[in-house]
Design a protein around this motif. Structure first.
Motif, mmCIF file in Angstrom:
data_model
loop_
_atom_site.group_PDB
_atom_site.id
_atom_site.type_symbol
_atom_site.label_atom_id
_atom_site.label_comp_id
_atom_site.label_asym_id
_atom_site.label_seq_id
_atom_site.Cartn_x
_atom_site.Cartn_y
_atom_site.Cartn_z
ATOM 1 N N ALA A 130 -12.325 -10.920 23.107
ATOM 2 C CA ALA A 130 -12.014 -10.745 21.687
ATOM 3 C C ALA A 130 -12.346 -12.049 20.970
ATOM 4 N N GLU A 131 -12.963 -11.903 19.826
ATOM 5 C CA GLU A 131 -13.357 -13.083 19.054
ATOM 6 C C GLU A 131 -12.108 -13.693 18.418
ATOM 7 N N PRO A 132 -11.800 -14.963 18.710
ATOM 8 C CA PRO A 132 -10.594 -15.559 18.120
ATOM 9 C C PRO A 132 -10.727 -15.729 16.611
ATOM 10 N N LEU A 133 -9.577 -15.707 15.960
ATOM 11 C CA LEU A 133 -9.526 -15.950 14.517
ATOM 12 C C LEU A 133 -9.818 -17.427 14.239
ATOM 13 N N GLU A 134 -10.677 -17.679 13.266
ATOM 14 C CA GLU A 134 -10.960 -19.062 12.860
ATOM 15 C C GLU A 134 -10.095 -19.409 11.645
ATOM 16 N N LEU A 135 -9.522 -20.604 11.650
ATOM 17 C CA LEU A 135 -8.688 -21.011 10.518
ATOM 18 C C LEU A 135 -9.504 -21.011 9.228
ATOM 19 N N SER A 136 -10.791 -21.381 9.341
ATOM 20 C CA SER A 136 -11.634 -21.454 8.144
ATOM 21 C C SER A 136 -11.781 -20.084 7.483
ATOM 22 N N SER A 137 -11.660 -19.011 8.293
ATOM 23 C CA SER A 137 -11.799 -17.679 7.710
ATOM 24 C C SER A 137 -10.599 -17.322 6.839
ATOM 25 N N LEU A 138 -9.525 -18.113 6.931
ATOM 26 C CA LEU A 138 -8.350 -17.871 6.096
ATOM 27 C C LEU A 138 -8.402 -18.657 4.792
ATOM 28 N N ALA A 139 -9.434 -19.525 4.695
ATOM 29 C CA ALA A 139 -9.481 -20.437 3.550
ATOM 30 C C ALA A 139 -9.532 -19.681 2.228
ATOM 31 N N ALA A 140 -10.222 -18.516 2.241
ATOM 32 C CA ALA A 140 -10.391 -17.770 0.997
ATOM 33 C C ALA A 140 -9.147 -16.975 0.616
ATOM 34 N N LEU A 141 -8.176 -16.936 1.526
ATOM 35 C CA LEU A 141 -7.007 -16.075 1.294
ATOM 36 C C LEU A 141 -6.052 -16.704 0.280
ATOM 37 N N ASP A 142 -5.583 -15.884 -0.641
ATOM 38 C CA ASP A 142 -4.579 -16.320 -1.608
ATOM 39 C C ASP A 142 -3.303 -16.681 -0.843
ATOM 40 N N PRO A 143 -2.741 -17.879 -1.074
ATOM 41 C CA PRO A 143 -1.536 -18.292 -0.347
ATOM 42 C C PRO A 143 -0.400 -17.273 -0.455
ATOM 43 N N GLU A 144 -0.400 -16.496 -1.546
ATOM 44 C CA GLU A 144 0.607 -15.445 -1.710
ATOM 45 C C GLU A 144 0.584 -14.458 -0.542
ATOM 46 N N ASN A 145 -0.596 -14.328 0.089
ATOM 47 C CA ASN A 145 -0.772 -13.296 1.107
ATOM 48 C C ASN A 145 -0.541 -13.774 2.542
ATOM 49 N N PHE A 146 -0.328 -15.088 2.718
ATOM 50 C CA PHE A 146 -0.163 -15.601 4.089
ATOM 51 C C PHE A 146 0.930 -14.854 4.843
ATOM 52 N N ALA A 147 2.047 -14.630 4.155
ATOM 53 C CA ALA A 147 3.192 -14.022 4.835
ATOM 54 C C ALA A 147 2.880 -12.624 5.337
ATOM 55 N N ARG A 148 1.921 -11.949 4.672
ATOM 56 C CA ARG A 148 1.627 -10.555 5.028
ATOM 57 C C ARG A 148 0.535 -10.424 6.081
ATOM 58 N N LEU A 149 -0.026 -11.532 6.516
ATOM 59 C CA LEU A 149 -1.095 -11.480 7.526
ATOM 60 C C LEU A 149 -0.635 -10.742 8.773
ATOM 61 N N ARG A 150 -1.525 -9.905 9.296
ATOM 62 C CA ARG A 150 -1.233 -9.204 10.556
ATOM 63 C C ARG A 150 -2.143 -9.783 11.637
ATOM 64 N N LEU A 151 -1.554 -10.568 12.491
ATOM 65 C CA LEU A 151 -2.315 -11.188 13.583
ATOM 66 C C LEU A 151 -1.675 -10.803 14.906
ATOM 67 N N ALA A 152 -2.423 -10.949 15.975
ATOM 68 C CA ALA A 152 -1.901 -10.600 17.298
ATOM 69 C C ALA A 152 -2.328 -11.673 18.297
ATOM 70 N N PRO A 153 -1.566 -11.819 19.398
ATOM 71 C CA PRO A 153 -2.010 -12.739 20.446
ATOM 72 C C PRO A 153 -3.349 -12.277 21.018
ATOM 73 N N HIS A 154 -4.191 -13.211 21.406
ATOM 74 C CA HIS A 154 -5.453 -12.884 22.070
ATOM 75 C C HIS A 154 -5.150 -12.024 23.308
ATOM 76 N N PRO A 155 -5.988 -11.015 23.591
ATOM 77 C CA PRO A 155 -5.673 -10.119 24.729
ATOM 78 C C PRO A 155 -5.545 -10.843 26.073
ATOM 79 N N SER A 156 -6.114 -12.020 26.184
ATOM 80 C CA SER A 156 -6.029 -12.750 27.459
ATOM 81 C C SER A 156 -4.773 -13.607 27.554
ATOM 82 N N LEU A 157 -4.019 -13.738 26.450
ATOM 83 C CA LEU A 157 -2.935 -14.727 26.399
ATOM 84 C C LEU A 157 -1.705 -14.311 27.200
ATOM 85 N N GLU A 158 -1.213 -15.228 28.001
ATOM 86 C CA GLU A 158 0.088 -15.044 28.650
ATOM 87 C C GLU A 158 0.923 -16.296 28.422
#
Lengths: 267, 295, 98
Positions: A130-158
């Motif tokens: 799975a392609e990891p999320l890059e922090l830079s891809s969040l740069a365009a996001l309105d700070p108002e929306n940070f709390a609503r982000l839906r993220l998940a642990p990488h499928p390999s993560l333990e």
């Protein structure tokens, strides 16, 4: 299913698993060596290959106890918990639990946790891509929306939690750090993951495990931060974000699918 | 990634090598003068990561042979349906030119032994193995190859010679055979028989691939015992069997298997190139004989 | 939903900004600091464990009856655990069970 063959395989299998069981009587040899000696080739193949699989999967555990101890322990483990699947990459998943109950290893209190960390590494090695999320891809996001982000642990993560400094010990047993006495003896939680192709082991900052568990339960970023802040002392969200996103340990909650737009993974 | 093609091609009649992950860097540095690579199917049954990245790389550049080691076709118990499904997915994903398995069993009573274990050769076992090969070919939607085993013991119940057992298996199921010449030599020596005699009665017409490997000599005085270790160069005696076989049957896809004490890539490649030279030589001789026959 | 969380949008945005600069200064924790994707050789390879080779020999690991008879365990850990000293001495954090 069939009489002759079932009997053969059953007797053969029983004698393979236990050197105290006499090899099956229906084996034949035209000349020396005797059939019982020849049978030992199979017994040896099974033991050598399974011990070898455990040695390859648990190098730090082996280094901690030494070859002789590890091999003898592996033989008992193999007898107690032989492989149940032809996928040898999975063999040894239960070794950490076995070690935790293994009286002769009780003195090395952190040994089972080191084995847990190593078992997690192999699972991460073979986990889904799975392609990891890059922090830079969040740069365009309105700070108002940070709390609503839906993220998940990488499928390999333990997450491997321990009452001992397992990341430090593991690193010093694998050559990632020098092998010395551990100066700072405190509990460590390991984050084991394979964001791209390399398996990486990181020390989790305080609260990261609680935060990841909350994300995995489907909470939004804001809810997970609240939940973790309530559960962990020394909670530092910036450190957690840096560690998780910087380490490539988070993906959009829709899993392996590439994000089309920044809004694709908003709740 | 998908590798669907209308009709799966066959392996080329050239030398190939069993892929070992430690060689990936050397292999990827150049196009290798090899006909194909072979991998053990079970090592690619994880979801992702390095194994699949490497296998995709090889698939895009070379012919591919998938070699199963865990299906337990020679077991009296039913085949493991989950494992069969995993093999089907792997074949669908990588579209290998060949899929092969062994005349052996490796699971019993839910325990997997991680070794290729022998079975008695009787009418009864033949029927079971034929049903298992049939089931596998149906599940994979393709003809498979079955490999002759290296054996250390025999069974007093056996009343069919191995070559006859395999011949009958090809006739009942339409499967092909993978002729492992090291196994032929190892078994013949272990059972005090002639390897050439075995080959003379082997159905060469059904052979889709040859395996070559090195053995370990565990003989003691008066007690010869060879072990199929895949941990050394191919023995001269096995090379002779190879030359005899390809003179009879013409050039065939030929794999060098080296799984223990794996050498550096240049040595392994050199071993494959020796086989390649013999295949080229056999091809010329075979073509001359065909020409004479045509006259 | 965001209304129910106690961390404000501004606090979250601040955490993201701080995280960005932390990442930029390579301050993230962990002994394995590889750069993802650096390796053109598709990562570090682990050995595949399924193969069809036989272990050489008849008498080593497979055939010994020692350890199987339920008798006394005779092996002592002699490895790196001697070096990794815990606050309570070599290899042990808590008093050894007897």
């Amino acid at each position: 299913m069939t009489s002759v063959m079932s009997g053969v395989a059953g007797d053969f299998a029983a004698a393979l698993r236990d050197p105290l069981v006499t090899p099956p009587a229906m084996l034949s040899a035209h000349a020396a060596p005797a059939a019982s000696t020849r049978f030992c080739v199979y017994r040896n193949n099974v033991a050598v290959s399974l011990i070898g699989a455990l040695e390859a999967r648990f190098p730090a555990t082996r280094r901690l106890v030494g070859d002789e101890f590890f091999r003898a322990m592996a033989r008992l483990y193999i007898k107690a918990q032989p492989p149940r699947s032809p996928l040898m990459m999975r063999y040894g998943d239960e070794l950490p639990g076995f070690i935790a109950r293994f009286e002769p290893a009780a003195e090395i209190v952190y040994l089972a946790d080191i084995a847990r960390l190593e078992a997690a590494r192999t699972r991460a090695y073979h986990a889904a891509d799975a392609e990891p999320l890059e922090l830079s891809s969040l740069a365009a996001l309105d700070p108002e929306n940070f709390a609503r982000l839906r993220l998940a642990p990488h499928p390999s993560l333990e997450i491997v939690e321990s009452a001992f400094p397992i990341v430090t010990i593991w690193a010093s047993c694998t050559g990632e750090a020098p092998l010395t006495a551990v100066e700072d003896w405190r509990c460590e939680t390991a984050l084991v993951a394979r964001p791209r192709l390399e398996v990486e082991v990181r020390r989790a900052p305080p609260g990261a495990a609680a935060f990841l568990e909350a994300l995995a339960r489907g909470m939004s970023f804001g809810e997970a931060a609240d939940s973790a802040a309530a559960r962990a002392k020394d909670f530092d969200l910036a450190l957690i974000i840096a560690s998780l996103i910087g380490g490539g340990l988070l993906v959009p909650a829709d899993g392996v699918k590439q994000m089309e737009t920044i809004h694709g993974y908003l709740a | 990634m998908n590798y669907i093609s209308a009709s799966p091609a066959l392996l080329p009649a050239r030398a190939g090598v069993g892929f070992k992950p430690e060689h990936f860097g050397a292999i990827a540095a150049d196009q290798q003068p090899l006909g194909f690579f072979e991998v053990h199917a079970e090592n690619y049954m994880g979801a992702g990561g390095v194994p699949h990245a490497q296998l995709r790389f090889l698939r895009e550049r070379y012919a591919l042979s998938l070699h199963g080691v865990g299906l337990s076709i020679g077991s009296p118990e039913p085949l493991d349906r989950d494992h069969l499904a995993r093999l089907r997915r792997l074949c669908a994903l990588y579209q290998p030119e060949s899929f092969s398995e062994h005349l052996a069993w490796s699971s019993h009573g839910g325990v997997y032994f991680n070794d290729l274990l022998p079975l008695p050769y009787t009418e009864e076992t033949l029927a079971v193995v034929a049903a298992h090969v049939d089931e596998t070919q149906t599940a994979l939607g393709r003809r498979i190859l079955i490999e002759n085993p290296a054996t250390y013991v025999r069974f007093s119940q056996s009343d069919i010679p191995e070559t006859e057992f395999l011949t009958e298996l090809t006739q009942r199921t339409g499967c092909g055979l993978l002729l492992d010449l090291n196994n032929v030599f190892v078994s013949a020596r272990n059972h005090g028989e002639s390897a050439l005699g075995y080959l003379a009665s082997f159905p060469l017409i059904a052979v889709g691939e040859i395996h070559l490997a090195g053995f370990f000599d565990a003989s003691e005085a008066g007690a010869p015992l060879l072990i199929d270790s895949h941990g050394a160069q191919v023995a001269d005696e096995v090379i002779s069997l190879f030359e005899w076989t390809i003179e009879q049957a013409g050039p065939l896809p030929t794999l060098i298997e080296w799984d223990n004490d794996v050498p550096d890539w240049p040595l392994l490649l050199a071993e494959a190139m020796k086989a390649q030279d013999r295949l080229r030589h056999a091809e010329r001789g075979y073509a001359r004989r065909l020409d004479r026959r045509a006259l | 939903m965001s209304a129910n969380t106690s961390l404000t949008a501004a606090a979250l945005a601040g955490a993201f900004a701080a995280a960005l600069s932390l990442i930029a200064s390579q301050a993230s924790a962990g002994p394995a600091a590889e750069q993802p994707g650096k390796d053109k050789c598709y990562g570090v390879s682990l050995k595949g464990h399924n193969d069809c080779a036989a272990g050489a020999g008849t008498s080593c690991a497979g055939t010994s009856k020692v350890d199987y008879d339920g008798g006394a365990w005779k092996y002592v850990a002699k490895g790196a655990c001697d070096t990794i000293k815990t606050p309570h001495g070599t290899g042990s954090l808590m008093p050894t069970k007897s």
